[in-house]
Design an enzyme around this catalytic site. Structure first.
Site, mmCIF file in Angstrom:
data_model
loop_
_atom_site.group_PDB
_atom_site.id
_atom_site.type_symbol
_atom_site.label_atom_id
_atom_site.label_comp_id
_atom_site.label_asym_id
_atom_site.label_seq_id
_atom_site.Cartn_x
_atom_site.Cartn_y
_atom_site.Cartn_z
ATOM 1 N N GLU A 151 21.047 16.882 -1.847
ATOM 2 C CA GLU A 151 20.853 15.556 -2.458
ATOM 3 C C GLU A 151 21.998 15.168 -3.397
ATOM 4 O OE1 GLU A 151 17.035 15.372 -4.315
ATOM 5 O OE2 GLU A 151 16.020 14.983 -2.424
ATOM 6 N N GLU A 307 12.619 16.731 3.547
ATOM 7 C CA GLU A 307 11.724 17.033 2.430
ATOM 8 C C GLU A 307 10.741 15.902 2.239
ATOM 9 O OE1 GLU A 307 13.416 17.651 -1.425
ATOM 10 O OE2 GLU A 307 15.020 18.909 -0.651
HETATM 11 C C1 GAL Z 1 14.108 16.740 -4.216
HETATM 12 C C2 GAL Z 1 14.960 17.991 -4.305
HETATM 13 C C3 GAL Z 1 14.113 19.232 -4.292
HETATM 14 C C4 GAL Z 1 12.961 19.085 -5.238
HETATM 15 C C5 GAL Z 1 12.165 17.857 -4.868
HETATM 16 C C6 GAL Z 1 10.960 17.635 -5.750
HETATM 17 O O1 GAL Z 1 14.762 15.636 -4.751
HETATM 18 O O2 GAL Z 1 15.866 18.062 -3.239
HETATM 19 O O3 GAL Z 1 14.916 20.333 -4.650
HETATM 20 O O4 GAL Z 1 13.456 18.984 -6.541
HETATM 21 O O5 GAL Z 1 12.983 16.741 -4.999
HETATM 22 O O6 GAL Z 1 10.284 16.449 -5.387
#
Ligand code: GAL
Length: 693
Positions: A151, A307
């Site tokens: 990210e 994710e």
């Molecule tokens: C994303 C990140 C993850 C975790 C997640 C939590 O932005 O890539 O590592 O922090 O958010 O929602």
């Protein structure tokens, strides 16, 4: 180079952070991964401090063990370059590797993403680590994909330190060549800003008042490019050591700091982290907009949902969970919009650290007694039956134009009103989805010819080349619908004179004399000739003079009374619509429906409790019907001739959907858009997070 077949079916998995857990837990993890149907994990994203506990001293023993264990249990790996969070030794040894804010504050050790993209020793350390990892695991049988950093720009998208100032000047030299050209592009005759030496040129740090707008705009461009250069420095190592392993980095969708159109060209497959607020009114639309952007970034190529949360996140003021069934529903929304993979953050909810209250696939309560685990496991099984989606296309006849340059420019200070781009785009996008359309996003410099209708909710910044290609598109038979305050400035943020929008006056068949920003609470009305349809409008009116355009709607009150508000102009073989006010969603929808219909694109009216998409699969089409509401619904008007892709039964006419239910209907050949109508909604009282509220 990305080939889904190497992943063993549609991708299912999560970020896996075994370094947070003792070895016994790893064994349980792989057993549970099998149980859930997990076939890919993202590994090592935040492992730098474990892998290189001291400068140049590497410890791969634990990662070797995890890689082997995963492989032995049939789980593939999306291996991270582990550079997302530099270890404390690095940030301490090189204080100037820590980024600086616009106010001159250098950030401190103890969180993550603590790096300045221009810092050479940081880059060198990162590149060395990447090389070690690539050499060690490049031929490991579990490795399927490289996950570069994490990210980019999520916390720090701009660093204002001296090193970045120097890099900015280099970037400007490459862009402008001479200081004269820079002075002219930045309009430095204004406020005595003329630069006589390159050394005087600085990032737009905290200043007494509005900084030069072109300086700010170039700074945003540079900051995205500078991060991209950092990404490239890692990718170069990977390409050299493992030329056959595909590369991705996870985007956050509409993230202001990263111009994803420029970045995506340098990936093999696009991936997305999507965290729509389940407490918001329409999480499926918020997520869907990013899903459609991802598919559009590489010309329709399928992408990976890298994710998302199984339940609540930890970083909002109120972290609303995903009600039973909502995760499955959003997964189907992603699949309908071209996802090849469904992954989560993170496999096991942490016991310590800032994210310990972030949901995981394995929650704190453990798997056996967890509703979330049951949903995760069931979806893993369901996904195995959906393999044909892996080859599906998502055909779109309409596209929304989107450009980071325009986003940055519109939201700079010193405008007629503070206008936010995403809410406007979202309103127009939602209207198109409600009309039953699959929607692409298209960059202004892309080939526009594949679309019947192009929609520009706002394109304040329009470069001459892009205007030229829009003109050619309409002349050749295309339809555009252009929103207010578009085509105002060029790529340097200089206003086109002689009546707005200078570069589109001929296409739109009009000129705008002035715009009127409405005060808080002030409204006007817009009435359509012929139909009598009317809408209250807020925020924005314009004084429009048609020059060939036909007036479709006029303002109702005040000194703009009777003046055009919405117009249509025949230009070449095509048509150009202009909306000179901030119409409410229904008004936008009605204008878009006219434009689509006139362009020969069929529409329907999808109720707000449904999501409808069409994908093209081998031998026919799939109609994805999603009930985005937690109450049962019966949908009428479903075209006959379908087979339910999940149950195999024949369907047509009426279809029942459970709360957050999903039906995939397969048609041989083409599918007509359904004349969808929801006739029955069960009496279950809506609970918190109800999308209608
Ligand atoms: C994303 C990140 C993850 C975790 C997640 C939590 O932005 O890539 O590592 O922090 O958010 O929602």
């Amino acid at each position: 180079m990305f080939d889904l077949r190497k992943f063993g079916g549609l991708i299912y998995g999560a970020d896996y952070n075994p370094e947070q857990w003792p070895r016994e837990v790893w064994r349980e993890d792989v057993r549970l991964m099998r149980e859930a149907g997990v076939n890919l994990v993202s590994l090592g994203i935040f492992s730098w401090a474990q892998l290189e506990p001291r400068a140049g001293e590497y410890d791969f023993a634990w990662l070797d063990e995890v890689m082997d264990l995963l492989h032995a249990h049939g789980v593939n790996v999306n291996l991270a370059t582990a550079t997302a969070s530099p270890p404390p030794w690095l940030s301490t040894r090189y204080p100037d590797s820590r980024p600086v804010t616009a106010d001159g504050v250098r950030l401190e050790v103890g969180a993550r993403q603590l790096y300045c993209p221009s810092h050479r020793p940081f880059r060198d350390h990162a590149a060395r680590l990447v090389r070690e990892i690539a050499r060690r695991y490049g031929t490991h049988p579990a490795l399927r994909l490289w996950h570069v950093n994490n990210e980019y720009g999520c916390h720090i998208d701009q660093c204002f330190c001296g090193l970045c100032a120097e890099a900015f000047r280099e970037w400007l030299r490459a862009r402008y060549g001479t200081l004269e050209a820079l002075n002219s592009a930045w309009g430095t005759a204004f406020w005595s800003q003329r630069y006589g030496e390159w050394a005087e040129v600085q990032p737009p740090r905290r200043a007494p008042t509005f900084a030069n707008p072109t300086q700010q705009l170039d700074w945003r461009r540079f900051s995205s490019d500078n991060l991209l250069d950092l990404y490239r420095s890692e990718v170069a190592v990977l390409r050299e050591v493992t030329p056959d392993v595909p590369v991705t980095t996870n985007f956050l969708g509409f993230l202001p700091g990263v111009d994803a159109f420029r970045w995506a060209r340098e990936e093999d497959v696009v991936s997305l982290d999507a965290y729509p607020d389940p407490g918001g009114p329409h999480p499926h639309l918020d997520a869907g907009m990013s899903f459609d952007l991802m598919r559009s970034l590489r010309g329709g190529q399928r992408w990976i949902l890298m994710e998302q949360a199984t339940g609540a996140v930890n970083w909002r003021e109120r972290n609303v969970l995903k009600r039973p069934g909502l995760t499955r529903l959003l997964n189907h929304e992603a699949l309908a919009r071209g996802a090849d993979g469904i992954m989560f953050f993170q496999w096991r909810a942490s016991k310590a650290g800032a994210e310990k209250f972030h949901s995981g696939l394995v929650q704190h309560v453990g798997p056996e007694r967890s509703r979330v685990w049951r949903e995760v496991r069931d979806f893993g099984a369901e996904l195995r039956g959906l393999a044909e989606l892996g080859g599906a296309r998502v055909p779109a006849r309409v596209a929304v134009m989107f450009d980071w340059n325009n986003w940055w420019a519109l939201e700079l200070d010193s405008k007629p009103a503070a206008l936010k781009l995403l809410p406007l785009v979202r309103k127009w996008y939602a209207a198109l989805r409600q009309l039953g359309q699959n929607v692409d996003f298209v960059h202004p410099d892309a080939d526009l010819g594949g679309y019947d209708v192009l929609v520009l909710p706002n394109q304040y910044l329009l470069a001459a080349g892009a205007a030229q290609s829009l003109r050619a598109y309409v002349r050749g038979g295309g339809t555009v619908v252009v929103g207010f305050f578009s085509g105002i400035v060029d790529e340097h943020e200089h206003v086109g004179l002689g009546g707005y929008p200078a570069l589109l006056r001929d296409v739109l068949g009009l000129w705008v004399e002035e715009w009127a920003v409405l005060g808080h609470g002030e409204t006007n009305g817009v009435c359509f000739a012929g139909t009598g349809e009317r809408h209250d409008v807020e925020n924005w009116c314009e004084v429009i003079h048609p020059q060939g355009a036909e007036v479709l709607a006029t303002f109702e009150r005040d000194f703009y009374r009777g003046g055009p508000a919405v117009t249509r102009h025949a230009f070449g073989a095509g048509r150009a619509y202009y909306v000179g006010t901030d119409l409410p969603g229904e008004g936008v929808r009605d204008v878009l429906r006219r434009a689509l219909t006139a362009a020969g694109v069929p529409t329907t009216l999808v109720p707000s409790t449904l999501s409808v998409s069409v994908s093209a699969v081998e031998g026919g089409h799939l109609l994805h019907l999603l009930n985005v509401h937690p109450t049962q619904a019966t949908v009428l008007g479903v075209p006959a001739g379908a087979v339910d892709a999940l149950s195999g039964e024949d369907v047509g006419g009426a279809v029942t959907l459970e709360p957050y239910g999903v039906r995939l209907l397969r048609y041989a050949g083409e599918v007509d858009l359904p004349a969808v109508e929801v006739v029955e909604v069960s009496a279950t009282p809506p609970g918190p997070g109800d999308p209608l509220r």
